[in-house]
Write an enzyme that holds these catalytic residues in place. Sequence first.
Site, PDB file in Angstrom:
ATOM      1  N   ARG A   1       1.342  38.390 -23.306  1.00 33.75           N
ATOM      2  CA  ARG A   1       1.658  39.629 -22.580  1.00 33.75           C
ATOM      3  C   ARG A   1       3.155  39.640 -22.329  1.00 33.75           C
ATOM      4  O   ARG A   1       3.695  38.722 -21.706  1.00 33.75           O
ATOM      5  CB  ARG A   1       0.868  39.701 -21.270  1.00 33.75           C
ATOM      6  CG  ARG A   1       1.074  40.986 -20.462  1.00 33.75           C
ATOM      7  CD  ARG A   1       0.070  41.015 -19.310  1.00 33.75           C
ATOM      8  NE  ARG A   1       0.193  42.196 -18.464  1.00 33.75           N
ATOM      9  CZ  ARG A   1       0.803  42.211 -17.268  1.00 33.75           C
ATOM     10  NH1 ARG A   1       1.351  41.083 -16.793  1.00 33.75           N
ATOM     11  NH2 ARG A   1       0.848  43.320 -16.552  1.00 33.75           N
TER      12      ARG A   1
ATOM     13  N   ASN B   1       2.661  47.809 -15.110  1.00 38.88           N
ATOM     14  CA  ASN B   1       2.315  46.624 -14.335  1.00 38.88           C
ATOM     15  C   ASN B   1       2.079  46.980 -12.870  1.00 38.88           C
ATOM     16  O   ASN B   1       2.875  47.684 -12.246  1.00 38.88           O
ATOM     17  CB  ASN B   1       3.455  45.595 -14.423  1.00 38.88           C
ATOM     18  CG  ASN B   1       3.108  44.317 -13.693  1.00 38.88           C
ATOM     19  OD1 ASN B   1       2.216  43.586 -14.105  1.00 38.88           O
ATOM     20  ND2 ASN B   1       3.810  44.048 -12.594  1.00 38.88           N
ATOM     21  N   GLU B   2       0.961  46.530 -12.318  1.00 40.66           N
ATOM     22  CA  GLU B   2       0.649  46.649 -10.891  1.00 40.66           C
ATOM     23  C   GLU B   2       1.138  47.982 -10.328  1.00 40.66           C
ATOM     24  O   GLU B   2       2.018  48.033  -9.472  1.00 40.66           O
ATOM     25  CB  GLU B   2       1.258  45.467 -10.141  1.00 40.66           C
ATOM     26  CG  GLU B   2       0.732  44.140 -10.676  1.00 40.66           C
ATOM     27  CD  GLU B   2       1.308  42.912  -9.983  1.00 40.66           C
ATOM     28  OE1 GLU B   2       2.162  43.088  -9.093  1.00 40.66           O
ATOM     29  OE2 GLU B   2       0.921  41.788 -10.340  1.00 40.66           O
TER      30      GLU B   2
ATOM     31  N   HIS C   1      -5.339  41.103 -11.567  1.00 46.56           N
ATOM     32  CA  HIS C   1      -4.422  39.986 -11.358  1.00 46.56           C
ATOM     33  C   HIS C   1      -4.966  39.145 -10.209  1.00 46.56           C
ATOM     34  O   HIS C   1      -5.187  39.657  -9.100  1.00 46.56           O
ATOM     35  CB  HIS C   1      -3.018  40.496 -11.047  1.00 46.56           C
ATOM     36  CG  HIS C   1      -2.389  41.217 -12.189  1.00 46.56           C
ATOM     37  ND1 HIS C   1      -1.104  41.733 -12.163  1.00 46.56           N
ATOM     38  CD2 HIS C   1      -2.872  41.496 -13.437  1.00 46.56           C
ATOM     39  CE1 HIS C   1      -0.830  42.304 -13.319  1.00 46.56           C
ATOM     40  NE2 HIS C   1      -1.886  42.179 -14.110  1.00 46.56           N
TER      41      HIS C   1
ATOM     42  N   TYR D   1      -4.512  36.258  -7.671  1.00 49.32           N
ATOM     43  CA  TYR D   1      -3.689  35.323  -6.914  1.00 49.32           C
ATOM     44  C   TYR D   1      -4.398  35.003  -5.593  1.00 49.32           C
ATOM     45  O   TYR D   1      -5.577  34.681  -5.588  1.00 49.32           O
ATOM     46  CB  TYR D   1      -2.284  35.901  -6.727  1.00 49.32           C
ATOM     47  CG  TYR D   1      -1.518  35.982  -8.034  1.00 49.32           C
ATOM     48  CD1 TYR D   1      -0.881  34.863  -8.556  1.00 49.32           C
ATOM     49  CD2 TYR D   1      -1.472  37.168  -8.759  1.00 49.32           C
ATOM     50  CE1 TYR D   1      -0.198  34.919  -9.764  1.00 49.32           C
ATOM     51  CE2 TYR D   1      -0.789  37.232  -9.966  1.00 49.32           C
ATOM     52  CZ  TYR D   1      -0.153  36.103 -10.471  1.00 49.32           C
ATOM     53  OH  TYR D   1       0.510  36.164 -11.671  1.00 49.32           O
TER      54      TYR D   1
ATOM     55  N   GLU E   1      -3.243  38.442 -15.172  1.00 50.44           N
ATOM     56  CA  GLU E   1      -2.330  37.453 -14.594  1.00 50.44           C
ATOM     57  C   GLU E   1      -3.115  36.573 -13.631  1.00 50.44           C
ATOM     58  O   GLU E   1      -4.021  37.045 -12.943  1.00 50.44           O
ATOM     59  CB  GLU E   1      -1.202  38.107 -13.787  1.00 50.44           C
ATOM     60  CG  GLU E   1      -0.171  38.848 -14.579  1.00 50.44           C
ATOM     61  CD  GLU E   1       0.938  39.365 -13.670  1.00 50.44           C
ATOM     62  OE1 GLU E   1       1.115  38.810 -12.556  1.00 50.44           O
ATOM     63  OE2 GLU E   1       1.620  40.323 -14.064  1.00 50.44           O
TER      64      GLU E   1
ATOM     65  N   TRP F   1       0.195  33.532 -15.744  1.00 55.04           N
ATOM     66  CA  TRP F   1       1.598  33.784 -15.396  1.00 55.04           C
ATOM     67  C   TRP F   1       2.251  32.457 -15.043  1.00 55.04           C
ATOM     68  O   TRP F   1       1.761  31.746 -14.173  1.00 55.04           O
ATOM     69  CB  TRP F   1       1.704  34.737 -14.199  1.00 55.04           C
ATOM     70  CG  TRP F   1       3.143  35.081 -13.935  1.00 55.04           C
ATOM     71  CD1 TRP F   1       4.049  34.352 -13.219  1.00 55.04           C
ATOM     72  CD2 TRP F   1       3.845  36.214 -14.438  1.00 55.04           C
ATOM     73  NE1 TRP F   1       5.263  34.950 -13.240  1.00 55.04           N
ATOM     74  CE2 TRP F   1       5.178  36.097 -13.973  1.00 55.04           C
ATOM     75  CE3 TRP F   1       3.505  37.295 -15.230  1.00 55.04           C
ATOM     76  CZ2 TRP F   1       6.159  37.045 -14.282  1.00 55.04           C
ATOM     77  CZ3 TRP F   1       4.465  38.237 -15.526  1.00 55.04           C
ATOM     78  CH2 TRP F   1       5.781  38.114 -15.052  1.00 55.04           C
TER      79      TRP F   1
END
Length: 545
Positions: free
Chosen positions: A86, A163-164, A230, A232, A259, A288
């Site tokens: 990516r 992105n986001e 994503h 996290y 990610e 990531w």
Amino acid sequence: MRNRLATAAGALLAMAASVFTAPSAAQAADAGATAAPGFQVSDGRLLDANGNDFVMRGVNHAHTWYTATTPKALKDVKALGANTVRVVLATGDRWTKNDTADVAAVVAQCKENRLVCVLEAHDTTGYGEQAGAVSLDRAVDYWVSVQSALKGQEKYVVLNIGNEPHGNSGYTAWTSDTSAAINRLRTAGFTHTLMVDGPNWGQDWSFTMRDNAQRVFSADPARNTVFSIHMYGVFDTAAEVRDYLNRFVSARLPIVVGEFGHDHSDGNPDENAIMATTEELGLGYLGWSWSGNGGGVEYLDMAVGFDPSRLSSWGERIFNGANGIKATSREASVYAGGGGGDTKAPTAPGTPTASDVRSTSVTLGWAASTDDTAVTAYDVVRLDGTAETRVATAAVNSATVTGLTPSTAYSFAVYARDAAGNRSARSAPVAVTTAPAQSTGACAVTYRMNEWSGGFNADVTIRNTGTTAVKGWQLDFAFPGSQTVHSAWNAKVVQQGAQVRATPESWTETIPAGGSVSFGINASFTGTNGVPAAFTLNGAPCAKG
């Protein structure tokens, strides 16, 4: 509410950090859909241009800030086993624009290294909350401006629109904004598979993407959109990871983990659960990031200083660890063998036969498939009418399916996959009815831990509380979190996800009446460690203590 902020290249920025069904290469999601000339979505699965199932296994690379490193970075991640990269691009609104010539060069380098290229526009990161962030509409302007570099590359390129694209403010507009962006791209002539990130800095803690994904997918005239979450700090437990991904799978909507990391300032993501669950469900993941993180999050660098010979602990984990890239990545079949590659599917596996049928598990075996190269994996699916759910993946022609309900009828079948990602026809199904639930057996298990930071030893004692000896035994239990077994003594121990099975060595084979045997394991963990909730000995539940 959990927000995620990090830095890259020394400047503050928000880091870009289905049911499993038999796909048909030409099948559109509905009668009005237009078949894509490259990647396409069918029944919740991403297929490559040859119609073969494709599961992304790769990393993110911060190209827009490190353009000079890209040729070598792509070569290095490919050498470590990745099939996808990516690539961070900039629209010119917050960072220097990656123009048409640069985008064309990146695509050419991906193709040269036989990598699938996921291109993302980064300037949308945290729109509505991050100063200077731009809308998805502005990202579409960017893609239109570089369209000539992308036309004809649909076999090799997936477009991650932005992105986001929303922070923690204004994220309720995600559904309409994303649908509008998809339609603008289709009107402009883009036939690529599109990827869309969730709001809330990509982590979708509000479940806006999860709960509106079907609306967005249906808004795509080509029905060729993949969703990207994503993971996290919001995803710091295995339960959260599994619940989120399984909801997409059950709805037959394509999802990837676009990610994730092994640590983060907003919490400690459960990377072991992310990698294990995506492998179990046949979903893609992109970690990531390769290198170049700054501002206190350098620990997210996989390669120190872009040097593949200096992998960090995170780099070692994602490339070489359990369910890692090296073990699970399969090259896209458009590259395999050069040119058109290997497009011949393995033969169908034999009809499964059931053995060791217990109240919550069953062991299945089948005649092996044949292939002109090599069969690399078998996928066991549970059938429910026309729906299929992947329940196990095995490298050999047998597997144990766990987590079943006592006294319940099931139907299972098997697919084979080869190294190019070609998938066989489905085997004939086998019907299995699990055994009734059992009351506590004549056994008791004691589980004692000696724990240190990130690791532990467990001493397990099995007591035979019955009046006859037990010769030959099998102890099953499930870890309560993200634990990984590395070694064992006095027993053979195997692990599949959270499920653990111990069987005896020759010298611990017999548990005398009124006696006991003990074995030990060495393991690591992330998050909170704990004692398994239940144990079964030869299928019978045991008392604890």
